[in-house]
Design an enzyme around this catalytic site. Structure first.
Site, PDB file in Angstrom:
ATOM      1  N   MET A   1      -6.598  10.740   9.392  1.00 55.99           N
ATOM      2  CA  MET A   1      -7.016  12.218   9.321  1.00 55.99           C
ATOM      3  C   MET A   1      -8.650  13.028  10.144  1.00 55.99           C
ATOM      4  SD  MET A   1      -6.045  12.244   5.052  1.00 55.99           S
ATOM      5  CE  MET A   1      -6.739  10.332   4.940  1.00 55.99           C
TER       6      MET A   1
ATOM      7  N   GLY B   1      -9.777   6.892  10.978  1.00 55.40           N
ATOM      8  CA  GLY B   1      -9.431   7.794  12.113  1.00 55.40           C
ATOM      9  C   GLY B   1      -8.094   8.135  12.252  1.00 55.40           C
TER      10      GLY B   1
ATOM     11  N   SER C   1      23.764 -16.049  -7.715  1.00 54.28           N
ATOM     12  CA  SER C   1      22.931 -15.640  -7.020  1.00 54.28           C
ATOM     13  C   SER C   1      23.681 -13.855  -5.980  1.00 54.28           C
ATOM     14  CB  SER C   1      22.424 -16.486  -6.164  1.00 54.28           C
ATOM     15  OG  SER C   1      21.787 -16.311  -4.270  1.00 54.28           O
TER      16      SER C   1
ATOM     17  N   ARG D   1     -16.613   1.335   2.298  1.00 52.24           N
ATOM     18  CA  ARG D   1     -15.436   0.719   1.688  1.00 52.24           C
ATOM     19  C   ARG D   1     -14.997  -0.631   2.045  1.00 52.24           C
ATOM     20  NH1 ARG D   1     -12.647   3.916   6.631  1.00 52.24           N
ATOM     21  NH2 ARG D   1     -12.896   2.791   8.384  1.00 52.24           N
TER      22      ARG D   1
ATOM     23  N   CYS E   1      19.397 -13.571  -3.076  1.00 51.17           N
ATOM     24  CA  CYS E   1      19.446 -14.718  -1.355  1.00 51.17           C
ATOM     25  C   CYS E   1      19.278 -13.537  -0.905  1.00 51.17           C
ATOM     26  CB  CYS E   1      20.112 -15.687  -1.640  1.00 51.17           C
ATOM     27  SG  CYS E   1      22.204 -15.572  -1.260  1.00 51.17           S
TER      28      CYS E   1
ATOM     29  N   LYS F   1     -13.975   7.036   0.775  1.00 50.11           N
ATOM     30  CA  LYS F   1     -15.089   7.617   1.067  1.00 50.11           C
ATOM     31  C   LYS F   1     -15.850   8.063  -0.154  1.00 50.11           C
ATOM     32  CE  LYS F   1     -14.839   9.627   4.944  1.00 50.11           C
ATOM     33  NZ  LYS F   1     -14.581   8.417   5.663  1.00 50.11           N
TER      34      LYS F   1
ATOM     35  N   TYR G   1      14.983 -17.563  -9.284  1.00 49.36           N
ATOM     36  CA  TYR G   1      14.266 -18.119  -8.163  1.00 49.36           C
ATOM     37  C   TYR G   1      14.591 -17.305  -7.542  1.00 49.36           C
ATOM     38  CZ  TYR G   1      19.190 -19.197  -6.263  1.00 49.36           C
ATOM     39  OH  TYR G   1      20.443 -18.963  -5.984  1.00 49.36           O
TER      40      TYR G   1
ATOM     41  N   ARG H   1     -15.079  15.400   6.178  1.00 46.12           N
ATOM     42  CA  ARG H   1     -14.767  14.555   6.731  1.00 46.12           C
ATOM     43  C   ARG H   1     -13.324  14.603   5.579  1.00 46.12           C
ATOM     44  NH1 ARG H   1     -18.511   9.885   7.525  1.00 46.12           N
ATOM     45  NH2 ARG H   1     -17.619   8.974   9.302  1.00 46.12           N
TER      46      ARG H   1
ATOM     47  N   HIS I   1     -11.855   2.261  17.404  1.00 46.52           N
ATOM     48  CA  HIS I   1     -10.365   2.662  16.617  1.00 46.52           C
ATOM     49  C   HIS I   1      -9.422   1.448  17.471  1.00 46.52           C
ATOM     50  CE1 HIS I   1      -7.096   4.320  17.202  1.00 46.52           C
ATOM     51  NE2 HIS I   1      -7.057   4.782  15.466  1.00 46.52           N
TER      52      HIS I   1
END
Length: 917
Positions: A107, A105, A799, A365, A866, A26, A886, A96, A481
């Site tokens: 805080m 919302g 693996s 934002r 895996c 903010k 992988y 704020r 909200h």
């Protein structure tokens, strides 16, 4: 001294948009907008470092900070032309919070700070509107008492309702039979007269004195000190902690605090306030989107207590749109939003106020968005030349990709429409109605799907919103909200469903049914526990559970995935045990199967009897006869999988679980099996008891079965090789890999390998065909990781089974850890649940060690993972760093892993470039 306060105003700013870590999102936005010459009320930001210092010192304000804040407030007054605490021309400020990551919302915010009895009178005279000053005062008292003095807000809500009912009598409104929500709609705050407000303020001050034993603080400077400390404390309130946990926001970040001159959207018909987005946050469509309220403060839009109006024409109520009501302010807002999006090169979420016709921006934002919108916005911004393909790949949250794969309402399914609201967040969700967040959390913990139904949600509902399948609100708009938070979570949400009336007292939702002319024709009452279905794409609410259809992936999704695949190095395979699973995985872009668990094939009703007969056989020959019954089933399974994965690698793990998991325990099951085996039930019962294990995770499982019962793995190997030869005859042979689980010594692997090579030779001779294959093992034990060099003498691939490797390394049973793991994460003993995101410092070090030692023995050894960590973006970053070949994960997480692997590759490449520089 480190700079603690950054000022902005008068066209100049100490900070800029790059300083989110220090100034919060903010604050950074306010400083950057000021630098751009956009109309922003002046103010200052207290840095997040001060918040960290505040908590480190036992919640004490750093020495000298309040003096710096006081000087900055006086500087604001000079720019605005009024003075803080001055009775005749008072400056009011907002205080704020503002963390570096958006936490809508979660805080605290305090508006209209600086009021007391005397100043209210001065403000009334200055504004020539006594009602405005009293309304601002009663709002301020409630918020300050709630946030700073920690007085239960319910006391003030009750006082407001009493005042509203008294006012209703004066205005001739029959409120006797009205619910609280009905009365609020009939008699909104804007209709409360001066005397009602004056009486309400007096009652609010009385409540404060009664609860605290002290009068409401009159000194504006004391109010400011209390508010700053409360904003810092709100970083650690329950809802903020819950939100941080959900979104992996570190506790150490802290929040900045912004103090800013108030501008007022509730001065009359030429004033208003709203929230807007440069693109649609639900769909990603490029259209200026938002809502506003005339004669209102910002909290009215976000809280959803009043139904907002669309900003632009075409939103369904053109005459109430900002474009029609305030065309000059609208034109300026359109210009500003376009400039901000191009400057920040991302969709912006903005808050604005129009005071007496003049536009002010209070926030910008990067906006929260659904997964579908995130993909579309990223791809279209590339097409528009705002960002590169590389930036687009980095910009989309991999976890949000899962939202695109969720099913939608089946258009052909029969359904009963209850009501329609606003399509606040897409998706489909069915579940039992619950009216309270605690109830949602409790029922969800029992495995029940629930829909959280509220008049409007508040930040205190965050835990219930997380637990629920979907969210329905009677009030609020697309920027309320509920809508904003649901989109951030990827939850289905229908907001502003005005036909719904909610009674928390009777746990009932009453829906008014209207005809095409808008006339009420019927009412339907639905109680808590009844099932409803939400369609977040259309805003429809249906009675009962409605079938769903598979999701359709967009062209933008395919394009983004194409870019991601070009950038990533890691291959992405899937964990799949059937031909259907393999087909699904391949449709999501899987490049093979990294884990086929053969034990899942044994639980089928047609096979389990033979499996049990095999386990409970008295000798090898009886066991082989039972295994012969299983062979054709296993072969059929593998043929199906190999056809689906033609030409791609398929890694098959031989039987892993302890045998007792397959055994019967009910008396009838034992009697039926005894009849098949022609033995006494008592003999089978005794055998079952003998095979019971106290700690099966560390018991007679994995390759230990091959040592004691080699014929089991030999049957499986025969089924695999026969299936591979059959499929290879059609010239679509898989790249076959056979994996031995739970090995800890080279000798185990050598014995098993020799046995399987013998079976392979027999099958190839019988079939007159040879199929290439690799032999490897799962690394699931610390000893296996440490002795990887000698295991690699037998294994051609490793693996990493990180689920079991985590259990055996940490000494934590995954099945029992729920009793304490939450407390460990909450207490920061562990940063995250290690079964969800890899323990890099412990388990990760074993993985890195095994990779290094395995490669020394066999430089071309294939390395993969895996466990479920294969689909976790944070874990994938580590796997890229240690250069695995992988990752393998569940089919639905394959797209997540593809995108995360691309982001990891880009990050590693950038890190390498910086190191080189």
């Amino acid at each position: 001294m480190t700079k603690r306060i950054y000022f902005f105003g008068g066209g100049q700013a100490d900070g800029d948009g790059t300083q989110k870590a220090l100034l919060g999102g903010k604050g950074a936005g306010l400083h950057e907008m000021t630098r751009l010459g956009i109309p922003v009320p002046p103010g200052f930001t207290i840095t997040s470092e001060v918040c960290t210092e505040f908590f480190a010192s036992g919640e004490k304000m750093p020495e000298g900070l309040l003096a710096e804040a006081r000087a900055s407030v006086e500087r604001i007054g000079e720019l605005v032309g009024v003075r803080f605490g001055n009775v005749e021309a008072p400056l009011l400020v907002s205080v704020r919070s503002g963390a570096r990551a958006s936490m809508p919302g979660m805080m605290d915010t305090i508006l209209n700070l600086g009021l007391n009895d005397a100043i209210v009178e001065g403000l009334s005279a200055r504004m020539q509107n006594p009602r405005f000053a009293l309304d601002a005062y009663r709002r301020f008292i409630v918020t300050y008492a709630d946030v700073v003095l920690e007085i239960e807000r319910k006391r003030f809500d009750e006082a407001l309702e009493i005042a509203r009912r008294k006012a209703a009598v004066t205005l001739g409104v029959d409120a006797a039979r009205m619910t609280t929500a009905e009365l609020q709609r009939k008699l909104p705050d804007s209709m409360l007269d001066v005397e009602t407000l004056r009486s309400l303020v007096k009652e609010q001050r009385r409540i404060v004195a009664e609860v605290t034993g002290k009068p409401f603080p009159e000194d504006p400077w004391a109010q400011l000190e209390g508010a700053i400390m409360a904003v810092f404390r709100s970083w650690n309130n329950a809802r903020a902690k819950t939100y941080r946990k959900m979104h992996d926001i570190p506790e150490s970040w802290g929040t900045a605090c912004n103090v800013q001159a108030m501008v007022f959207g509730n001065l009359g018909d030429d004033s208003g306030t709203g929230v807007c987005f440069t693109r649609d946050p639900s769909t990603g469509e490029k259209r200026f989107f938002g809502e506003w309220l005339p004669n209102a403060q910002g909290e009215d839009v976000v809280a959803g207590v009043r139904t907002p109006h669309p900003i632009a024409r075409g939103g369904g109520d053109d005459e109430k749109s900002l474009e029609v009501r305030m065309p000059e302010a609208y034109t300026e807002l359109v210009r500003v939003q376009d400039r901000l999006e191009k400057h920040f090169r991302d969709m912006q979420d903005m808050e604005f106020t129009v005071q007496a016709g003049k536009l002010y921006l209070l926030q910008t934002r990067n906006g929260k968005r659904t997964g579908r919108a995130g993909v579309r916005i990223a791809v279209e911004m590339v097409r528009e030349g705002l960002i590169t393909q590389r930036e687009a790949v980095l910009r989309v949250d991999p976890q949000s990709i899962e939202q695109l794969l969720h099913p939608t309402i089946d258009a052909k399914a029969p359904k009963k429409l209850l009501a329609r609201g606003l399509p606040a967040s897409p998706g489909a969700a069915s579940g039992q109605i619950v009216f309270h967040a605690d109830e949602a959390e409790r029922k969800a913990a029992q495995g029940l799907p629930v829909i959280l139904v509220r008049a409007e949600t508040s930040p205190e509902d965050i835990h219930g919103m997380k637990a629920a399948n979907g969210i329905l609100t009677a009030r609020g708009g697309m920027t309320s909200h509920a809508a904003v938070v649901a989109r951030g979570m990827g939850k289905c949400c229908v907001a502003g469903c005005s036909a719904v009336a909610i009674s928390y007292e009777t746990a009932t939702m009453t829906v008014t049914i209207y005809d095409e002319a808008g006339r009420p024709t019927d009412t339907v009452s639905v109680r808590g526990g009844d099932v409803i279905t939400l369609d977040g794409a259309t805003g429809s609410v249906y009675l009962g559970a409605v079938p769903t259809a598979p999701a359709a992936l967009s062209a933008e999704f395919e394009e983004l995935m194409k870019w991601a695949d070009e950038k990533r190095r890691l291959k992405v395979l899937a964990n799949a045990d059937t031909g259907a699973d393999a087909r699904t995985a391949r449709s999501f872009g899987a490049e093979g199967i990294g884990l086929c668990r053969t034990e899942h094939m044994f639980f089928d009703d047609k096979r389990i009897a033979a499996v049990r007969e095999m386990i409970l056989s008295a000798d090898v020959e009886a066991r082989k006869r039972a295994l012969a019954k299983l062979l054709p089933f296993q072969r059929e399974d593998f043929v199906s999988i190999f056809h689906e994965m033609a030409g791609l690698p398929v890694t098959i793990r031989l039987l892993d679980p302890p045998l007792h998991e397959f055994l019967p325990h009910e008396r009838k099951q034992i009697e039926d099996l005894a009849a098949t085996m022609r033995v006494r039930p008592s003999d089978l019962t005794r055998k079952v008891e003998e095979l019971h294990e106290f700690n099966p995770m560390l018991g007679h499982r994995g390759c230990r079965l091959a040592v004691t019962f080699p014929e089991i793995y030999e049957m499986q190997a025969r089924a695999i090789f026969e299936a591979a030869c059959e499929v290879a005859a059609g010239s679509s042979a898989p790249k076959l890999e056979i994996m031995i689980p739970l090995a800890m010594t080279r000798r185990e692997l050598a014995m098993t390998k020799k046995s399987l090579e013998r079976v392979a030779a027999e099958v190839f001779a019988e079939k007159g065909r040879k199929v290439d294959y690799l032999f490897g093992t799962m690394i699931e034990l610390p000893r296996a990781a440490l002795r990887a060099a000698e295991l690699a003498e037998e294994a051609e691939f490793f693996s990493f089974g990180t689920n079991d490797l985590t259990q055996t390394t940490l000494g934590i049973s995954r099945d029992d850890a729920g009793k304490f793991l939450g407390a460990y994460v909450e207490s920061a003993i562990l940063p995250k649940d290690p079964f969800t995101s890899l323990d890099v410092e412990g388990v990760g070090e074993l993985v890195a060690t095994a990779c290094e030692r395995g490669k020394k023995t066999r430089p071309n050894i294939e390395l993969g993972v895996c466990g479920e960590h294969g689909g976790d973006p944070a874990s994938i970053r580590f796997f890229e760093r240690v250069k695995l070949d992988y990752v393998s994960c569940s089919p639905l997480r394959v797209p997540v892993a593809r995108l995360a692997a691309a982001q990891a590759a880009i990050t590693e490449e950038s890190a390498g470039a910086r190191t080189t520089d």
